[in-house]
Design a protein around this motif. Sequence first.
Motif, PDB file in Angstrom:
ATOM      1  N   ARG A 633      -4.406   0.647  -8.831  1.00  0.00           N
ATOM      2  CA  ARG A 633      -3.697  -0.375  -9.605  1.00  0.00           C
ATOM      3  C   ARG A 633      -2.213  -0.055  -9.695  1.00  0.00           C
ATOM      4  O   ARG A 633      -1.363  -0.951  -9.635  1.00  0.00           O
ATOM      5  N   LEU A 634      -1.906   1.229  -9.836  1.00  0.00           N
ATOM      6  CA  LEU A 634      -0.512   1.651  -9.917  1.00  0.00           C
ATOM      7  C   LEU A 634       0.233   1.325  -8.627  1.00  0.00           C
ATOM      8  O   LEU A 634       1.325   0.732  -8.651  1.00  0.00           O
ATOM      9  N   VAL A 635      -0.334   1.692  -7.499  1.00  0.00           N
ATOM     10  CA  VAL A 635       0.328   1.486  -6.213  1.00  0.00           C
ATOM     11  C   VAL A 635       0.435  -0.001  -5.901  1.00  0.00           C
ATOM     12  O   VAL A 635       1.497  -0.496  -5.485  1.00  0.00           O
ATOM     13  N   GLU A 636      -0.659  -0.725  -6.097  1.00  0.00           N
ATOM     14  CA  GLU A 636      -0.649  -2.151  -5.755  1.00  0.00           C
ATOM     15  C   GLU A 636       0.200  -2.957  -6.729  1.00  0.00           C
ATOM     16  O   GLU A 636       0.905  -3.889  -6.332  1.00  0.00           O
ATOM     17  N   GLY A 637       0.167  -2.598  -8.000  1.00  0.00           N
ATOM     18  CA  GLY A 637       0.913  -3.362  -9.000  1.00  0.00           C
ATOM     19  C   GLY A 637       2.410  -3.208  -8.898  1.00  0.00           C
ATOM     20  O   GLY A 637       3.171  -4.076  -9.319  1.00  0.00           O
TER      21      GLY A 637
END
Length: 674
Positions: A633-637
């Motif tokens: 979620r961190l990388v994609e967000g």
Amino acid sequence: MTAHPGGKEEKDNNPVNVFADKGAWHAYALPEEKDEKTWGGFSGPLYIAQEYPWWLSDTFSKLRLTEDGESLDLGGGGKPEFTGLPGRLRQTYRLEGGLRLTMELRYATNRTALVRARIENTGDESRRLGASWSGKLLRPEKKPMRDAPELRGTGRGVGVDFAKVRETWDYLTDGTERFEVRHGEPVRTAVDGDAYRTELKRAVRVRPGRSAELDWTESYTFTAAERRREVARAESALAAPRVVAEAGDVRWRGYVRRATEGVPADRRRLAVKSVQTLVTNWRSAAGKLKHDGVTPSISYKWFTGGFWAWDTWKHAVGTARFAPGLAKDQIRSMFDHQITKGDKRRPQDAGMVPDAVFYNDASRDGGNWNERNSKPPLAAWAVWEVYRATGDRSFLREMYPKLAAYQAWWYRNRDHDRDGLAEYGATIDPANDSEEEARLAAAWESGMDNAPRFDAKLGTKALENRDGAGKPVGFSINQESVDLNAYLAADQRYLGRIASRLGREGAAREWRARAGWVNRAVRESMYDPGTGWFYDTSLDGDRLTARGRGIEGAVPLWSGTATRDQARRVRSGLLDSEHFGTPVPFPTVARSSPYFAASTYWRGPVWIDQAYFAAEGLRRYGYGRDARALTSRLVEGTHMGDSRPLHENYNPLTGASLNAPNFSWTAALLLPLL
């Protein structure tokens, strides 16, 4: 103020992404695809005036090819290709009539870039071409820096000398700096004010199916000694340019292979971008910097010319994965300035590692050098990670006494009530001339400058510390911080491992016992069962829960401090969307806190170092699936996987990038996080 191409001045951030390598203090960018005036050369260079980045030119060495006296159109055969590759910049042009021009820029040394232009003839007829280079200075707008650069023709090309300017907050030169272009073949140069033209004396003949190469170097040096040394190194590169190119390619293939080992296929591009970010921010030894290190960002004015302590510990952890020699030197670069007992100004701080060191200290007009506080103690962790990558026990022997002295300093100078739990604080320093300044320095020492837990309005204040003889030795704030003590315990555990590897089993047992004591104290005094979170405590032992939850409360998972039950409760807070499970997870202040501000530095934005500590803490306690999901979620967000630069921090609600671009510790801790 940092000047940018086109004469525009931006306040802090450079909007142009640049490339440097081998610790060079000058950098380049690819030309603008939409701006044909920039074609044929690499944008820049961006040079660092000891501590501050400035553009010397929009394109200092622009190549022009002619035939029968007429310029050849670089776009005549179609749209050019501009590509940033690991370790080099490349531009390719297809000219009319079957000519193709490929230009590549690499670094031959830590002061010299090598540019190779290859002209290929894919047509049916031999071609006889002329070649010339031109450029123009892009002067700073304001005096005295406006008058610093001076263009000079040389027998081998062209050079720029720099006058002495000592503007502490904008521009620093000694009058010995020089930028010099050196060609591999005989040329003639004419200078007209701020513009020049260099012409190749011979014609370039290219037969059908064959190619010809033009090579030149571009060096930026600070001192006369560097310049003398670099002349020989540049000549060596021009004598064997293919060897330089091949060696660089081999080195970078090694970087990429090591950095992507074990990284999922869909994350490898991000890993390579992290490597490129760190290498571009690599600065070699210069001025007061005795070893190579990695600056936080060449793209941000205030982060360009120096090294910070806890940044360095994190940078070394990431860099050890692909360039362990550089990781070692980064750690040395900070310990070079560790305070010793014989220090004439601050012997009471023996063992302390300064917050930040730069090209210049205060004696040389340096305003950014900072000894008024230190930074969180993560150095033993960094040393251990380098050892894991290298198996080099000699490095452990070198660093062990320095690490031990740093630990001792914390407990001697930052434990106000002598209860074995430390506080952030400040040194005896002219800048810490009031309680408020000492409190500010203590907040800086935490690295989390404006976090709510350090607000004066919420009761944080500085207290004077004295030694057994009653002599002032510094300041502490009136609270014991959970992250500081968890970091100290972790470093004690790593020191135990280091001592054991060195055969010092008695010392290893002592370090393990000390870490165990600190961990128990943190578990018992800083964990709040009611909210399931760790907090700073007052010197009276009260948990400061009214200030809200901060991400520092997850550090006891990374350090192995928490009990299993405590870790389970902290996990719930990290997953909860009302606390730290925001759309982009791991904000620095919980969404539920009354002090949460999504875009305000340490009051809400996601910082990748803290995300790393939280995710690794989850893994440590068996919550690997949660760690993987939150990391995704961190990388994609944040869209970190696309072509945009890695930033200092991110909005936890929108994923928008914030503050300094091309930020090193983001890159460094993404590598193990991935």
